[in-house]
Design a protein around this motif. Structure first.
Motif, short mmCIF file in Angstrom:
data_model
loop_
_atom_site.label_atom_id
_atom_site.label_comp_id
_atom_site.label_asym_id
_atom_site.label_seq_id
_atom_site.Cartn_x
_atom_site.Cartn_y
_atom_site.Cartn_z
N SER A 37 41.36 43.06 44.69
CA SER A 37 40.88 41.82 45.15
C SER A 37 41.81 41.16 45.88
CB SER A 37 40.47 41.05 43.85
OG SER A 37 39.63 41.65 43.35
N THR A 38 41.58 40.50 47.09
CA THR A 38 42.62 39.93 47.89
C THR A 38 42.22 38.55 48.01
OG1 THR A 38 42.69 41.75 49.58
CG2 THR A 38 43.41 39.81 50.51
N TYR A 39 43.27 37.80 47.89
CA TYR A 39 42.79 36.35 47.53
C TYR A 39 43.87 35.36 48.77
CZ TYR A 39 40.76 37.06 42.90
OH TYR A 39 40.09 37.03 41.95
N GLU A 40 43.43 34.37 49.16
CA GLU A 40 43.96 33.32 50.05
C GLU A 40 44.04 32.13 49.55
OE1 GLU A 40 43.58 32.83 54.63
OE2 GLU A 40 41.66 32.21 53.52
N ILE A 41 45.11 31.02 49.57
CA ILE A 41 44.97 29.70 49.40
C ILE A 41 44.10 28.97 50.42
CG2 ILE A 41 46.11 27.84 48.94
CD1 ILE A 41 48.18 29.38 47.33
N LYS A 47 41.22 31.53 46.76
CA LYS A 47 39.63 32.06 47.27
C LYS A 47 39.62 33.51 47.25
CE LYS A 47 37.70 28.03 47.49
NZ LYS A 47 36.49 27.58 46.67
N LEU A 48 38.68 34.05 46.88
CA LEU A 48 38.40 35.58 46.97
C LEU A 48 38.00 35.98 48.25
CD1 LEU A 48 38.59 38.18 45.43
CD2 LEU A 48 36.36 38.08 44.67
N VAL A 49 38.76 36.65 49.04
CA VAL A 49 38.42 37.29 50.36
C VAL A 49 37.58 38.51 50.36
CG1 VAL A 49 39.27 37.62 52.69
CG2 VAL A 49 40.36 35.74 51.46
N LEU A 50 38.14 39.57 49.74
CA LEU A 50 37.72 40.71 49.71
C LEU A 50 38.14 41.36 48.31
CD1 LEU A 50 36.98 43.38 51.27
CD2 LEU A 50 39.34 43.94 51.68
N ILE A 86 41.22 45.04 31.62
CA ILE A 86 42.06 45.12 32.67
C ILE A 86 43.50 45.88 32.18
CG2 ILE A 86 43.14 43.85 34.32
CD1 ILE A 86 40.98 42.05 34.54
N GLU A 87 43.77 46.92 33.20
CA GLU A 87 45.03 47.58 32.79
C GLU A 87 46.04 47.92 33.97
OE1 GLU A 87 43.83 50.96 29.76
OE2 GLU A 87 42.70 50.97 31.43
N GLU A 88 47.03 47.82 33.92
CA GLU A 88 48.08 47.87 34.89
C GLU A 88 47.94 47.14 36.05
OE1 GLU A 88 48.22 52.21 35.81
OE2 GLU A 88 47.60 52.54 34.00
N PRO A 89 47.84 45.77 35.93
CA PRO A 89 47.49 44.70 36.94
C PRO A 89 48.79 44.59 37.85
CG PRO A 89 47.91 43.33 35.18
CD PRO A 89 47.77 44.83 34.53
N ARG A 90 48.78 44.72 38.95
CA ARG A 90 50.13 44.38 40.25
C ARG A 90 49.59 43.29 41.04
NH1 ARG A 90 49.62 49.71 39.10
NH2 ARG A 90 48.91 50.28 41.07
N VAL A 91 50.38 42.51 41.43
CA VAL A 91 49.97 41.36 42.47
C VAL A 91 51.03 41.90 43.76
CG1 VAL A 91 50.24 39.16 42.97
CG2 VAL A 91 49.55 39.76 40.93
N ILE A 92 50.49 42.08 44.66
CA ILE A 92 51.57 42.32 46.03
C ILE A 92 51.25 40.87 46.95
CG2 ILE A 92 51.31 43.76 48.22
CD1 ILE A 92 49.74 45.93 46.32
N SER A 93 52.40 40.63 46.98
CA SER A 93 52.38 39.21 47.93
C SER A 93 52.40 39.65 49.37
CB SER A 93 53.48 38.44 47.66
OG SER A 93 53.53 37.39 48.29
N LEU A 94 51.33 38.95 50.15
CA LEU A 94 51.00 39.23 51.53
C LEU A 94 52.01 38.19 52.57
CD1 LEU A 94 47.61 40.45 51.87
CD2 LEU A 94 49.51 41.85 51.62
N SER A 95 51.88 36.87 51.77
CA SER A 95 52.47 35.82 52.41
C SER A 95 52.36 34.59 51.19
CB SER A 95 51.79 35.29 53.56
OG SER A 95 50.42 34.66 53.23
N GLU A 96 52.98 33.47 51.66
CA GLU A 96 52.89 32.37 50.70
C GLU A 96 51.56 31.88 50.10
OE1 GLU A 96 55.30 29.11 51.86
OE2 GLU A 96 57.07 30.32 52.15
N ALA A 141 48.66 34.32 50.44
CA ALA A 141 47.73 35.56 50.41
C ALA A 141 48.46 36.50 49.33
CB ALA A 141 47.34 36.07 51.61
N GLU A 142 47.55 36.73 48.56
CA GLU A 142 48.03 38.07 47.47
C GLU A 142 46.88 39.16 47.16
OE1 GLU A 142 49.28 35.99 44.08
OE2 GLU A 142 51.29 35.49 44.97
N VAL A 143 47.26 40.50 47.04
CA VAL A 143 46.32 41.21 46.68
C VAL A 143 46.45 41.45 45.11
CG1 VAL A 143 45.45 43.45 46.93
CG2 VAL A 143 46.30 42.44 49.03
N LEU A 144 45.45 41.68 44.17
CA LEU A 144 45.68 42.24 42.82
C LEU A 144 44.89 43.57 42.95
CD1 LEU A 144 46.29 41.32 40.09
CD2 LEU A 144 43.99 40.65 39.85
N VAL A 145 45.83 44.24 42.19
CA VAL A 145 45.48 45.63 42.21
C VAL A 145 45.23 46.09 40.55
CG1 VAL A 145 46.12 48.17 42.72
CG2 VAL A 145 46.29 46.19 44.30
N TYR A 146 44.37 46.78 40.00
CA TYR A 146 44.29 47.07 38.65
C TYR A 146 43.29 48.16 38.37
CZ TYR A 146 40.46 43.95 38.50
OH TYR A 146 39.28 43.08 38.82
#
Length: 115
Positions: free
Chosen positions: A96-100, A106-109, A61-71, A73-78
């Motif tokens: 990969s989009t995750y939600e608490i 939990k993985l959503v998309l 896995i290279e260049e991982p970045r996390v984009i926060s959508l809310s408290e 929900a987050e998107v991980l891009v790499y």
């Protein structure tokens, strides 16, 4: 978030049962996975049934970045470089989009775009 995604790749590098155990715990029931060639797998049960492929021999896995959508929900891009036995390396951009939910991520998309 990055650790969770790494655990997923590690499970996919082990065997089918390890993959199913991991993803059973992390997938949301209505999760969707989008793969190259227009493949769409919808729903936790269908995704778990699809986990029969040959394990990855290696991944990076290279260049991982996390984009926060809310408290919650987050998107991980790499970028990933992965390889199966006797195959060419697979290089893709991943998100990969995750939600608490219930106190757990939990993985959503999940989407893969080959490069």
């Amino acid at each position: 978030m990055i650790d969770l995604e790494e655990q997923g790749w590690q499970a996919l590098s082990t065997d089918v049962e390890a993959s199913k155990t991991f993803y059973n715990s992390v997938l949301r029931d209505d999760a969707i996975m989008l793969f190259p060639g227009g493949m769409i797998i919808e729903g936790k049960e269908k995704i778990l049934q699809s986990l029969a492929a040959q394990p990855w021999k290696s991944f990076r896995i290279e260049e991982p970045r996390v984009i926060s959508l809310s408290e919650s929900a987050e998107v991980l891009v790499y970028r990933v470089t992965a390889q199966r036995e006797d195959s060419k390396p697979y290089v893709a951009l991943i998100n990969s989009t995750y939600e608490i939910s219930g106190g757990m991520w939990k993985l959503v998309l999940h989407q893969q775009t080959p490069v």
